[in-house]
Design a protein around this motif. Structure first.
Motif, PDB file in Angstrom:
ATOM      1  N   GLY A  88      22.440  11.837 -42.677  1.00 55.02           N
ATOM      2  CA  GLY A  88      23.075  11.121 -41.576  1.00 55.02           C
ATOM      3  C   GLY A  88      23.874  12.106 -40.751  1.00 55.02           C
ATOM      4  O   GLY A  88      24.113  13.243 -41.203  1.00 55.02           O
ATOM      5  N   THR A  89      24.284  11.708 -39.581  1.00 57.42           N
ATOM      6  CA  THR A  89      25.029  12.638 -38.729  1.00 57.42           C
ATOM      7  C   THR A  89      26.349  13.025 -39.361  1.00 57.42           C
ATOM      8  O   THR A  89      26.730  14.196 -39.368  1.00 57.42           O
ATOM      9  CB  THR A  89      25.264  12.013 -37.344  1.00 57.42           C
ATOM     10  OG1 THR A  89      23.994  11.813 -36.738  1.00 57.42           O
ATOM     11  CG2 THR A  89      26.104  12.919 -36.470  1.00 57.42           C
ATOM     12  N   ALA A  90      27.057  12.046 -39.890  1.00 56.62           N
ATOM     13  CA  ALA A  90      28.390  12.335 -40.420  1.00 56.62           C
ATOM     14  C   ALA A  90      28.300  13.239 -41.645  1.00 56.62           C
ATOM     15  O   ALA A  90      28.936  14.281 -41.720  1.00 56.62           O
ATOM     16  CB  ALA A  90      29.113  11.038 -40.748  1.00 56.62           C
ATOM     17  N   GLY A  98      26.280   8.230 -33.494  1.00 56.06           N
ATOM     18  CA  GLY A  98      27.077   9.280 -34.123  1.00 56.06           C
ATOM     19  C   GLY A  98      26.380  10.586 -33.795  1.00 56.06           C
ATOM     20  O   GLY A  98      25.180  10.722 -34.038  1.00 56.06           O
ATOM     21  N   LYS A 137      21.726   0.516 -34.230  1.00 55.84           N
ATOM     22  CA  LYS A 137      23.024   1.002 -34.706  1.00 55.84           C
ATOM     23  C   LYS A 137      24.071   0.030 -34.158  1.00 55.84           C
ATOM     24  O   LYS A 137      24.799   0.316 -33.206  1.00 55.84           O
ATOM     25  CB  LYS A 137      23.244   2.442 -34.239  1.00 55.84           C
ATOM     26  CG  LYS A 137      24.040   3.238 -35.265  1.00 55.84           C
ATOM     27  CD  LYS A 137      23.855   4.726 -35.099  1.00 55.84           C
ATOM     28  CE  LYS A 137      24.933   5.507 -35.859  1.00 55.84           C
ATOM     29  NZ  LYS A 137      24.953   5.290 -37.301  1.00 55.84           N
ATOM     30  N   TYR A 168      27.527  -2.608 -39.988  1.00 52.21           N
ATOM     31  CA  TYR A 168      28.473  -1.831 -40.805  1.00 52.21           C
ATOM     32  C   TYR A 168      29.505  -2.755 -41.436  1.00 52.21           C
ATOM     33  O   TYR A 168      29.912  -2.554 -42.575  1.00 52.21           O
ATOM     34  CB  TYR A 168      29.094  -0.715 -39.950  1.00 52.21           C
ATOM     35  CG  TYR A 168      28.036   0.296 -39.555  1.00 52.21           C
ATOM     36  CD1 TYR A 168      27.883   1.483 -40.265  1.00 52.21           C
ATOM     37  CD2 TYR A 168      27.121   0.022 -38.541  1.00 52.21           C
ATOM     38  CE1 TYR A 168      26.876   2.386 -39.948  1.00 52.21           C
ATOM     39  CE2 TYR A 168      26.105   0.913 -38.217  1.00 52.21           C
ATOM     40  CZ  TYR A 168      25.985   2.088 -38.924  1.00 52.21           C
ATOM     41  OH  TYR A 168      24.980   2.972 -38.628  1.00 52.21           O
ATOM     42  N   TYR A 199      31.945  15.431 -44.619  1.00 50.19           N
ATOM     43  CA  TYR A 199      32.260  14.001 -44.805  1.00 50.19           C
ATOM     44  C   TYR A 199      32.629  13.687 -46.255  1.00 50.19           C
ATOM     45  O   TYR A 199      33.563  12.958 -46.528  1.00 50.19           O
ATOM     46  CB  TYR A 199      31.045  13.167 -44.374  1.00 50.19           C
ATOM     47  CG  TYR A 199      31.334  11.697 -44.198  1.00 50.19           C
ATOM     48  CD1 TYR A 199      32.060  11.228 -43.111  1.00 50.19           C
ATOM     49  CD2 TYR A 199      30.861  10.758 -45.111  1.00 50.19           C
ATOM     50  CE1 TYR A 199      32.316   9.880 -42.934  1.00 50.19           C
ATOM     51  CE2 TYR A 199      31.108   9.405 -44.936  1.00 50.19           C
ATOM     52  CZ  TYR A 199      31.831   8.965 -43.845  1.00 50.19           C
ATOM     53  OH  TYR A 199      32.073   7.624 -43.667  1.00 50.19           O
ATOM     54  N   PHE A 220      38.169  12.973 -41.580  1.00 48.23           N
ATOM     55  CA  PHE A 220      37.135  12.400 -40.709  1.00 48.23           C
ATOM     56  C   PHE A 220      37.668  11.225 -39.883  1.00 48.23           C
ATOM     57  O   PHE A 220      38.168  10.241 -40.428  1.00 48.23           O
ATOM     58  CB  PHE A 220      35.943  11.931 -41.550  1.00 48.23           C
ATOM     59  CG  PHE A 220      34.758  11.546 -40.705  1.00 48.23           C
ATOM     60  CD1 PHE A 220      33.749  12.450 -40.432  1.00 48.23           C
ATOM     61  CD2 PHE A 220      34.665  10.274 -40.158  1.00 48.23           C
ATOM     62  CE1 PHE A 220      32.664  12.106 -39.635  1.00 48.23           C
ATOM     63  CE2 PHE A 220      33.587   9.914 -39.362  1.00 48.23           C
ATOM     64  CZ  PHE A 220      32.587  10.834 -39.103  1.00 48.23           C
ATOM     65  N   TYR A 227      32.809  15.590 -34.033  1.00 48.85           N
ATOM     66  CA  TYR A 227      32.024  14.354 -34.161  1.00 48.85           C
ATOM     67  C   TYR A 227      32.172  13.572 -32.862  1.00 48.85           C
ATOM     68  O   TYR A 227      33.277  13.415 -32.338  1.00 48.85           O
ATOM     69  CB  TYR A 227      32.516  13.536 -35.348  1.00 48.85           C
ATOM     70  CG  TYR A 227      31.688  12.294 -35.611  1.00 48.85           C
ATOM     71  CD1 TYR A 227      30.485  12.370 -36.318  1.00 48.85           C
ATOM     72  CD2 TYR A 227      32.100  11.044 -35.157  1.00 48.85           C
ATOM     73  CE1 TYR A 227      29.723  11.243 -36.560  1.00 48.85           C
ATOM     74  CE2 TYR A 227      31.344   9.911 -35.394  1.00 48.85           C
ATOM     75  CZ  TYR A 227      30.152  10.022 -36.104  1.00 48.85           C
ATOM     76  OH  TYR A 227      29.395   8.898 -36.344  1.00 48.85           O
ATOM     77  N   PHE A 260      26.669   1.665 -31.331  1.00 50.89           N
ATOM     78  CA  PHE A 260      27.249   3.012 -31.225  1.00 50.89           C
ATOM     79  C   PHE A 260      26.251   4.070 -31.649  1.00 50.89           C
ATOM     80  O   PHE A 260      25.178   3.771 -32.156  1.00 50.89           O
ATOM     81  CB  PHE A 260      28.560   3.101 -32.023  1.00 50.89           C
ATOM     82  CG  PHE A 260      28.416   3.037 -33.529  1.00 50.89           C
ATOM     83  CD1 PHE A 260      28.339   4.184 -34.281  1.00 50.89           C
ATOM     84  CD2 PHE A 260      28.388   1.814 -34.193  1.00 50.89           C
ATOM     85  CE1 PHE A 260      28.222   4.132 -35.664  1.00 50.89           C
ATOM     86  CE2 PHE A 260      28.277   1.757 -35.582  1.00 50.89           C
ATOM     87  CZ  PHE A 260      28.195   2.914 -36.315  1.00 50.89           C
ATOM     88  N   ARG A 283      31.393  10.087 -30.727  1.00 51.90           N
ATOM     89  CA  ARG A 283      31.099   8.666 -30.919  1.00 51.90           C
ATOM     90  C   ARG A 283      30.907   7.957 -29.568  1.00 51.90           C
ATOM     91  O   ARG A 283      31.870   7.520 -28.941  1.00 51.90           O
ATOM     92  CB  ARG A 283      32.264   8.031 -31.708  1.00 51.90           C
ATOM     93  CG  ARG A 283      32.211   6.508 -31.881  1.00 51.90           C
ATOM     94  CD  ARG A 283      30.935   6.014 -32.476  1.00 51.90           C
ATOM     95  NE  ARG A 283      30.624   6.472 -33.802  1.00 51.90           N
ATOM     96  CZ  ARG A 283      31.074   5.921 -34.933  1.00 51.90           C
ATOM     97  NH1 ARG A 283      31.908   4.908 -34.895  1.00 51.90           N
ATOM     98  NH2 ARG A 283      30.688   6.399 -36.103  1.00 51.90           N
ATOM     99  N   THR A 318      25.754   4.693 -45.431  1.00 52.26           N
ATOM    100  CA  THR A 318      25.417   4.645 -44.000  1.00 52.26           C
ATOM    101  C   THR A 318      24.341   5.676 -43.674  1.00 52.26           C
ATOM    102  O   THR A 318      24.252   6.148 -42.545  1.00 52.26           O
ATOM    103  CB  THR A 318      26.670   4.921 -43.145  1.00 52.26           C
ATOM    104  OG1 THR A 318      27.147   6.237 -43.465  1.00 52.26           O
ATOM    105  CG2 THR A 318      27.771   3.922 -43.418  1.00 52.26           C
TER     106      THR A 318
HETATM  107  C1  COI Z   1      27.006   8.656 -38.852  1.00 45.84           C
HETATM  108  O1  COI Z   1      26.475   9.268 -39.775  1.00 45.84           O
HETATM  109  O2  COI Z   1      27.235   9.154 -37.756  1.00 45.84           O
HETATM  110  C2  COI Z   1      27.371   7.263 -39.024  1.00 45.84           C
HETATM  111  O3  COI Z   1      27.082   6.478 -38.187  1.00 45.84           O
HETATM  112  C3  COI Z   1      28.161   6.898 -40.180  1.00 45.84           C
HETATM  113  C4  COI Z   1      29.516   6.454 -39.773  1.00 45.84           C
HETATM  114  C5  COI Z   1      29.742   5.070 -40.259  1.00 45.84           C
HETATM  115  C6  COI Z   1      30.585   7.389 -40.208  1.00 45.84           C
END
Ligand code: COI
Length: 353
Positions: A299-301, A70, A194, A199, A166, A23, A134, A68, A136, A233
């Motif tokens: 979560g997205t990740a 994700g 965000k 973080y 992840y 990742f 992914y 940011f 960003r 997260t």
């Molecule tokens: C996501 O799930 O996209 C996040 O923002 C977590 C990230 C810190 C990997």
């Protein structure tokens, strides 16, 4: 706004081992950039992924005026790519921008830049079911200035990285340790945004949890240290019998889009879905008396991340049988099928390009 395109002459794709993706380790050939100066976003461009140059007094380095998103893009058998919920991400980045005194990004610019980048790097979208690209998007202050005030200039960038699961394949259950004296966010703070600094603030409690052998932090509220807010997260869900519960958005919790997908699907499947305060005692008690059938982060990740074990103070409980529960598995499979085009996208979550 027109987007200028400058392509790399040779691709780095040949160096990528798509069977062993780590990742956030390798980045696709291109990135999107737009700059904010003189009161407007300008000079939108897709250029080769490259290092940045900045002065040591760059305001982001000192005051973290930085946000940011994700997001993910998925390969579909038809050859199309599904960019998941781009309008919602455009909206959320602007909610974060408002809180952090960052100028809003026109959703059209956000989407145009995003689509241009994913289109140029579409070969970087992994083809295996479960893997994805992914994405960003991030915005940060660029003034060279040390007095504390909002920056006058910013950069908005999008970079992408091909990823696999992840927390590893096959929905492994993670363990959580409650945050004790530490909090992720307080009332009136930036928890809902965000924001990069959120973080950074989470790292020390995470280190403490990991030293005790736990995977992630279970965040409790900043006032009473009693109500569950998030985990690691991610947003968090608890299934007490047929009621699916997630903490209500009270300003300190991120408005997760996977959270929204899960609530939507679970309602359609007949679960009672509640957004409400969740005292940690209810969770610990539910695990002990068997009413807590499963718990998972979203979560997205990580998408859906089952929770197998929770420690709070000196007490440790196992959730369900300690492995991925039936709802976690069903949600994960359904979201995966929608994204990869295996079933109809009845919610219009996929933007296909
Ligand atoms: C996501 O799930 O996209 C996040 O923002 C977590 C990230 C810190 C990997």
């Amino acid at each position: 706004m027109a987007i200028r395109i400058e392509k790399r002459t040779t691709s780095k794709l040949g160096d990528v081992d798509f069977d062993n993706l780590v990742f956030g380790k390798i980045f696709s050939d291109h990135m999107f950039i737009a700059d904010y100066r003189d009161g407007a976003w300008q000079d939108a461009r897709v250029v080769p992924y490259q290092n940045l140059q900045m002065p040591p007094a760059n305001m982001t380095l000192h005051y973290a005026q930085s946000i940011f998103e994700g997001m993910k893009a998925y390969y579909q058998k038809s050859g199309k790519v599904c960019i998941f919920r781009p309008d919602d991400h455009a909206q959320r980045i602007n909610e974060s921008a408002d809180r952090m005194c960052i100028p809003r990004i026109d959703p059209d610019l956000f989407k145009k830049g995003l689509f241009a980048l994913i289109d140029i790097d579409r070969e970087w979208v992994p083809k295996k079911e479960g893997d994805s690209l992914y994405i960003r998007p991030f915005v940060f202050a660029t003034d060279e200035h040390l007095g504390l005030r909002p920056s006058h200039t910013y950069s908005f960038m999008i970079i992408t990285t091909p990823v696999s699961a992840y927390y590893g394949k096959g929905l492994p259950a993670i363990s959580l340790m409650s945050s004790g004296e530490y909090v992720r966010a307080g009332e009136g703070g930036t928890g809902e945004a965000k924001a990069a600094g959120n973080y950074a603030a989470s790292l020390y409690p995470l280190e403490l949890a990991q030293k005790e052998g736990y995977d992630q932090t279970l965040w409790l509220d900043g006032k009473e240290h009693r109500y569950v807010e998030e985990c690691g997260t991610m947003n968090i869900f608890f299934r007490f019998n047929d009621e699916l519960v997630t903490p209500d958005l009270d300003g300190s919790i991120l408005r997760g889009l996977t959270r929204d997908c899960v609530m939507t699907l679970a309602k359609e499947w007949g679960y009672t879905v509640s957004e409400r305060k969740v005292p940690i005692e209810e969770v610990m008690e539910g695990a002990k008396n068997g009413t807590l059938k499963e718990a998972f982060g979203t979560g997205t990740a990580a998408i859906i991340s089952p929770v197998g074990k929770i420690r709070h103070d000196a007490e440790v409980v196992t959730v369900g049988d300690g492995a991925a529960g039936e709802l976690s598995q069903r949600l994960f499979a359904e979201l995966s099928a929608i994204r990869h085009g295996g079933i109809e996208d009845t919610h219009n979550w996929c933007a296909l390009i």
